[in-house]
Motif scaffolding. Sequence first.
Motif, PDB file in Angstrom:
ATOM      1  N   ARG B  51       0.444  -0.803   0.275  1.00 34.87           N
ATOM      2  CA  ARG B  51      -0.234   0.178   0.129  1.00 34.87           C
ATOM      3  C   ARG B  51       0.693   1.612  -0.354  1.00 34.87           C
ATOM      4  NH1 ARG B  51      -4.027  -1.497   4.569  1.00 34.87           N
ATOM      5  NH2 ARG B  51      -5.077   0.762   3.890  1.00 34.87           N
ATOM      6  N   GLU B  61       4.886   7.263 -12.499  1.00 34.45           N
ATOM      7  CA  GLU B  61       3.856   8.334 -13.251  1.00 34.45           C
ATOM      8  C   GLU B  61       3.881   9.297 -13.917  1.00 34.45           C
ATOM      9  OE1 GLU B  61      -0.333   7.495 -12.996  1.00 34.45           O
ATOM     10  OE2 GLU B  61       0.006   7.754 -15.533  1.00 34.45           O
ATOM     11  N   ASP B  62       3.712  10.122 -12.699  1.00 31.87           N
ATOM     12  CA  ASP B  62       3.789  11.978 -12.772  1.00 31.87           C
ATOM     13  C   ASP B  62       5.018  12.187 -13.065  1.00 31.87           C
ATOM     14  OD1 ASP B  62       1.499  11.648 -11.899  1.00 31.87           O
ATOM     15  OD2 ASP B  62       1.985  13.152  -9.890  1.00 31.87           O
ATOM     16  N   ARG B  97      -2.317   2.143 -13.329  1.00 31.92           N
ATOM     17  CA  ARG B  97      -3.542   0.966 -13.339  1.00 31.92           C
ATOM     18  C   ARG B  97      -2.972  -0.122 -12.609  1.00 31.92           C
ATOM     19  NH1 ARG B  97      -7.800   2.593 -14.709  1.00 31.92           N
ATOM     20  NH2 ARG B  97      -8.640   0.949 -12.850  1.00 31.92           N
ATOM     21  N   TYR B 101      -4.203  -1.894  -8.695  1.00 24.16           N
ATOM     22  CA  TYR B 101      -5.245  -2.989  -8.225  1.00 24.16           C
ATOM     23  C   TYR B 101      -4.149  -4.038  -7.313  1.00 24.16           C
ATOM     24  CZ  TYR B 101      -7.920  -2.738 -12.160  1.00 24.16           C
ATOM     25  OH  TYR B 101      -9.336  -2.193 -12.802  1.00 24.16           O
ATOM     26  N   ASN B 104      -5.461  -2.028  -3.889  1.00 23.97           N
ATOM     27  CA  ASN B 104      -6.622  -3.299  -3.678  1.00 23.97           C
ATOM     28  C   ASN B 104      -6.486  -4.509  -2.900  1.00 23.97           C
ATOM     29  OD1 ASN B 104      -9.290  -4.081  -4.163  1.00 23.97           O
ATOM     30  ND2 ASN B 104      -9.445  -2.230  -3.832  1.00 23.97           N
ATOM     31  N   LYS B 107      -5.218  -3.856   0.431  1.00 21.10           N
ATOM     32  CA  LYS B 107      -5.855  -3.168   1.236  1.00 21.10           C
ATOM     33  C   LYS B 107      -6.911  -4.665   1.644  1.00 21.10           C
ATOM     34  CE  LYS B 107      -7.238   1.077   0.880  1.00 21.10           C
ATOM     35  NZ  LYS B 107      -8.105   2.179  -0.466  1.00 21.10           N
ATOM     36  N   ARG B 108      -7.541  -5.171   1.173  1.00 15.21           N
ATOM     37  CA  ARG B 108      -8.703  -6.439   0.658  1.00 15.21           C
ATOM     38  C   ARG B 108      -7.511  -7.383   2.251  1.00 15.21           C
ATOM     39  NH1 ARG B 108     -13.529  -5.354  -1.661  1.00 15.21           N
ATOM     40  NH2 ARG B 108     -12.717  -3.910  -3.636  1.00 15.21           N
ATOM     41  N   THR B 111      -7.886  -6.091   5.304  1.00 13.04           N
ATOM     42  CA  THR B 111      -9.382  -6.515   5.905  1.00 13.04           C
ATOM     43  C   THR B 111      -9.623  -8.421   6.344  1.00 13.04           C
ATOM     44  OG1 THR B 111      -9.729  -5.221   4.899  1.00 13.04           O
ATOM     45  CG2 THR B 111     -11.369  -6.568   5.658  1.00 13.04           C
ATOM     46  N   HIS B 188     -14.866 -10.307  -0.803  1.00 17.25           N
ATOM     47  CA  HIS B 188     -12.884  -9.814  -0.880  1.00 17.25           C
ATOM     48  C   HIS B 188     -12.775 -10.728  -2.455  1.00 17.25           C
ATOM     49  CE1 HIS B 188     -13.942  -6.516   1.950  1.00 17.25           C
ATOM     50  NE2 HIS B 188     -14.726  -7.216   3.107  1.00 17.25           N
ATOM     51  N   HIS B 190     -13.629 -12.958  -3.986  1.00 16.84           N
ATOM     52  CA  HIS B 190     -14.244 -12.337  -5.200  1.00 16.84           C
ATOM     53  C   HIS B 190     -13.485 -10.807  -6.079  1.00 16.84           C
ATOM     54  CE1 HIS B 190     -17.309 -14.786  -7.217  1.00 16.84           C
ATOM     55  NE2 HIS B 190     -17.616 -15.045  -5.869  1.00 16.84           N
ATOM     56  N   PHE B 191     -13.007  -9.923  -5.491  1.00 12.97           N
ATOM     57  CA  PHE B 191     -13.245  -8.818  -5.996  1.00 12.97           C
ATOM     58  C   PHE B 191     -11.068  -8.641  -6.599  1.00 12.97           C
ATOM     59  CE2 PHE B 191     -16.778  -6.923  -4.144  1.00 12.97           C
ATOM     60  CZ  PHE B 191     -16.913  -5.916  -5.785  1.00 12.97           C
ATOM     61  N   LYS B 194     -10.608 -10.164  -9.703  1.00 10.14           N
ATOM     62  CA  LYS B 194     -11.540  -9.765 -10.810  1.00 10.14           C
ATOM     63  C   LYS B 194     -10.499  -8.315 -11.022  1.00 10.14           C
ATOM     64  CE  LYS B 194     -13.760  -7.943 -13.822  1.00 10.14           C
ATOM     65  NZ  LYS B 194     -13.314  -9.171 -14.918  1.00 10.14           N
ATOM     66  N   ARG B 198      -7.883  -8.082 -13.827  1.00 14.11           N
ATOM     67  CA  ARG B 198      -8.214  -6.733 -14.371  1.00 14.11           C
ATOM     68  C   ARG B 198      -6.513  -6.953 -15.138  1.00 14.11           C
ATOM     69  NH1 ARG B 198     -10.127  -4.929 -18.090  1.00 14.11           N
ATOM     70  NH2 ARG B 198      -9.959  -2.935 -17.202  1.00 14.11           N
TER      71      ARG B 198
END
Lengths: 233, 233
Positions: B51, B61-62, B97, B101, B104, B107-108, B111, B188, B190-191, B194, B198
């Motif tokens: 994270r 990137e910038d 991107r 992902y 993310n 993060k999960r 959890t 979670h 599942h995401f 996904k 992606r």
Amino acid sequence: MSEQHIASAFDRDLEAVQAHIMKMGGLVEVAISNAARSLETRDEELAQQVRQGDKEIDALEDMINEETARVIALRAPTAGDLRLVLSVLKVSGNLERIGDYAKNIAKRTTTLVEAPHIGSSAATLRRMARDVETMLRDALDAYIQRDAELAQDVIRRDEDVDLMYNGLFRELLTFMAEDPRNITACMHLHFIAKNTERMGDHVTSIAEQVIYLVTGERPTESRPKADTTSQTV
Amino acid sequence: MSEQHIASAFDRDLEAVQAHIMKMGGLVEVAISNAARSLETRDEELAQQVRQGDKEIDALEDMINEETARVIALRAPTAGDLRLVLSVLKVSGNLERIGDYAKNIAKRTTTLVEAPHIGSSAATLRRMARDVETMLRDALDAYIQRDAELAQDVIRRDEDVDLMYNGLFRELLTFMAEDPRNITACMHLHFIAKNTERMGDHVTSIAEQVIYLVTGERPTESRPKADTTSQTV
């Protein structure tokens, strides 16, 4: 060829590209609205239309990117002008992604056509989609008019979309727990909700782009991020 | 200043930007790998590291985008050279991107630290992530070496990732139906699945970009799309 002449030729070129951005934005707005409506009314034909329509959106992106490259090659813009032209690529990229999400929602709608309605999820999704659609219209207006204030307002409104998403996330978990027969339908609704929330993020990116163009500064880190579902236990 | 001199100055600039792309790619590879490992081993500290690490990816990137604008303003490239420079923006966008992902997923993972393991999902996710990571390395190699064949191979391999995702999607639905207490954890997962799928799509976009650069043609529509989960009833 005088400096003035070069400048106005550049402006004309840029206006032409931006007109295509607006056209693309219009198609994406319709896609968002139709995707949500087809889900709520279980309208398979309308969902099919959204899936088909995405090809036109993708083709417009390709065209815009080629036009942009041509303007750069022909006019060799620098500084602010170059920043302006390059922003077109970012905005068209965001629009393309939003169109993709609408297409994915329409695909899942086709799958859900025979499934029962789960609580008030379709209505909530419709509301989320309507908000995102209005935000997109305002973000594009802000882009064309270089209106940083309107762009900031769009960014703020994304928080409401995130909050609706949080509520729906929890509601869908409850429906899944109550009746295992709801699980697959709820899974699709979860992804539809997430897609809509992501659309809002891409609209926010467009609005941030506007702020960067107008102020020359990237918006601060404090972008509201009210989607807390990844922390749901 | 001779034509030759200008050309080689452009090449040097481009190489510098591409070196930063490779650095960014390296950080993203590590993020993918660590995100998957932290999930499998329930390593909260490693997840936290992913994270945090995303900030460096975003900053790169910038920087790359600014460098790219500077090269365009300074060298006014046209035709193939311009296409090359503009491709940098696409690739850095895709990398950003993918990094998102990974963040993310991390993060999960935070959890899910206290949640039980669901079947062999973590191992499958680890395998998917490893494939995506290898695909990314090859896609970036293909980009630097303008190797359309390697790029085509990457695109083909994305189908395996999609197939693993399909299998996992169905497996997770079963675990949800078997025991409602699994539902939130499975959501979670599942995401996360996904998100990994992606990531593969974004790697595919980079590979398509390579093919466009080498052949001047966009890959045909026939890109294999083996993710059929949106049609699961």
